[in-house]
Design an enzyme around this catalytic site. Structure first.
Site, PDB file in Angstrom:
ATOM      1  N   GLU A 144      -2.341 -23.653  26.385  1.00  0.00           N
ATOM      2  CA  GLU A 144      -3.455 -23.736  25.431  1.00  0.00           C
ATOM      3  C   GLU A 144      -3.195 -23.065  24.087  1.00  0.00           C
ATOM      4  OE1 GLU A 144      -7.075 -22.551  27.405  1.00  0.00           O
ATOM      5  OE2 GLU A 144      -7.046 -24.290  28.731  1.00  0.00           O
ATOM      6  N   GLU A 241      -5.356 -29.214  34.217  1.00  0.00           N
ATOM      7  CA  GLU A 241      -6.153 -28.028  34.542  1.00  0.00           C
ATOM      8  C   GLU A 241      -7.623 -28.396  34.513  1.00  0.00           C
ATOM      9  OE1 GLU A 241      -5.163 -24.383  32.381  1.00  0.00           O
ATOM     10  OE2 GLU A 241      -7.286 -23.856  32.342  1.00  0.00           O
TER      11      GLU A 241
END
Length: 321
Positions: A144, A241
Site C-alpha cells: 500500500e 487483501e
C-alpha cells in the site's frame, strides 16, 4: 520443478462501465490457477515468540488449516515480518504458494544513500534465503505504499517529488536487488495494490488510482456491506487483501484483562477497538445473519463471561463465512 508466470495481458473490461484492461492471474507449469488464500500476518506480537519452536509449530497448524480449507496461496504481508525457514518449509510441503512481500508498508520512505544501501542488503539477503523454496511464486515490493501517496497532504501537494522517491526505492533498488538474487526470475509486483504495467521492457508503471478494477490487484474493505452478498464484492482482476472485523477468543482476552472487561461495550473493549465505529459495524453485520447475544448479563440468564464468549465466537464465525 515448476515454472510460474504472472499473466498480465490484454483483457476485456471486468464490467461494462470499466475500460478495457489487462488480466492478472498466475499460471504454474502452463496451467492457469484460480487463487484462493489469505494474508499471513505475525502470529505473535513479539518477534522472539514467533521465531521459536512454539512459533514454528503454531504456524504449521495455521498453514495446515489453510490447506484443509482448500486455500492455495498465502500472502506474507509487507506490514509484518519475514518468517522463519520453518514457515516456508511447511508451505513447500503443503503445496501452498507464497506471495512474499518485503517489509515496507503503509508509509512514505526516504531515499537517501545510506537507507537505500540498507534496503539493498535486506532485499538481497531475504531473496537469497527464500528463493530456495518452490512455494515462493511472486515477490511483492511493498504493501500500500503507492496508495499511500494519496493519504498525506504533503505527498498529494508534491506528488511528483514523492513519485521520484517511489521509483528510486522500489523500481531502481528493490526490483534490481531481487533480480540479482533470484536466479529463477520469479514475477515481481512492485506495490500492492497497483495498476500493473504499461510495459515490462522497459519497466513502465501505470500510475493513477491503484484500486482501478481493470488492471492489477486491489485491496477491498467495506465493513458496511453484507459480507455474504456476492453482489457487494468488486469485479476485480485479483483481490490480494480483504477482510471483516473479528475479535480474539476469550482464552486470549483472559490473559490481558479482568472479568469486568468482558463486554463488547466495556471501556477495555472500546479501547482495544482501533477502527472507529468497528463494534457498531460488526454488530450490524451480525444482526443480518445471527441472533446477537446480549452485551450485559441479566438475572437468570447466561453469565457475563458466557455472553462475551458467545459474541467473540460469532465475530469469528462471521469473518470465516
Amino acid at each position: 520443478l515448476r515454472r510460474v508466470e504472472l499473466v498480465q495481458e490484454s483483457a476485456p473490461p471486468p464490467q461494462l462501465s470499466d475500460p478495457n484492461g489487462t488480466s492478472f492471474y498466475f499460471r504454474v507449469n502452463g496451467a492457469a490457477i484460480f487463487v484462493k488464500g489469505a494474508n499471513a500476518i505475525p502470529s505473535h506480537v513479539f518477534a522472539s515468540a514467533e521465531a521459536s519452536a512454539a512459533g514454528d509449530a503454531r504456524w504449521r497448524t495455521i498453514l495446515r488449516r489453510a490447506a484443509a480449507a482448500h486455500m492455495n496461496m498465502v500472502r506474507v504481508w509487507g506490514g509484518g515480518r519475514y518468517q522463519t525457514d520453518a514457515f516456508y518449509d511447511a508451505c513447500d510441503e503443503l503445496g501452498l504458494m507464497v506471495w512474499q512481500e518485503f517489509s515496507f508498508a503503509c508509509a512514505l520512505y526516504p531515499r537517501d544513500t545510506a537507507f537505500l544501501a540498507l534496503v539493498r542488503r535486506e532485499v538481497v539477503e531475504q531473496t537469497a534465503r527464500l528463493a530456495v523454496h518452490p512455494s515462493v511464486v511472486v515477490w511483492g515490493g511493498n504493501n500500500e505504499n503507492e496508495q499511500a501517496l494519496g493519504w498525506y497532504d504533503e505527498s498529494r501537494q508534491r506528488r511528483d517529488v514523492y513519485l521520484v522517491d517511489e521509483v528510486k526505492l522500489y523500481l531502481d533498488t528493490v526490483l534490481v536487488a531481487v533480480a540479482s538474487a533470484d536466479a529463477d526470475a520469479r514475477p515481481v509486483v512492485d506495490s500492492s495494490p497497483s495498476n500493473g504495467l504499461l510495459s515490462s521492457r522497459p519497466y513502465v508503471k501505470r500510475w493513477g488510482e491503484p484500486q482501478a478494477a481493470s488492471w492489477g490487484d486491489i485491496h477491498y474493505y467495506n465493513y458496511e456491506a453484507d459480507c455474504e452478498d456476492p453482489n457487494g464484492y468488486p469485479p476485480a482482476r485479483f483481490v490480494s487483501e480483504h477482510g471483516f472485523l473479528a475479535w480474539p477468543s476469550l482464552s486470549q482476552y483472559a490473559n490481558v484483562s479482568a472479568p469486568e472487561d468482558w463486554s463488547r461495550d466495556s471501556a477495555f473493549s472500546q479501547f482495544r477497538m482501533r477502527h472507529a465505529g468497528g463494534t457498531v459495524q460488526a454488530e450490524a453485520m451480525m444482526r443480518r445473519h445471527f441472533r446477537v447475544p446480549l452485551a450485559t448479563a441479566v438475572p437468570g440468564g447466561r453469565s457475563q463471561a458466557q455472553l462475551f464468549d458467545d459474541w467473540l465466537w460469532l465475530t469469528q464465525a462471521q469473518q470465516a463465512r
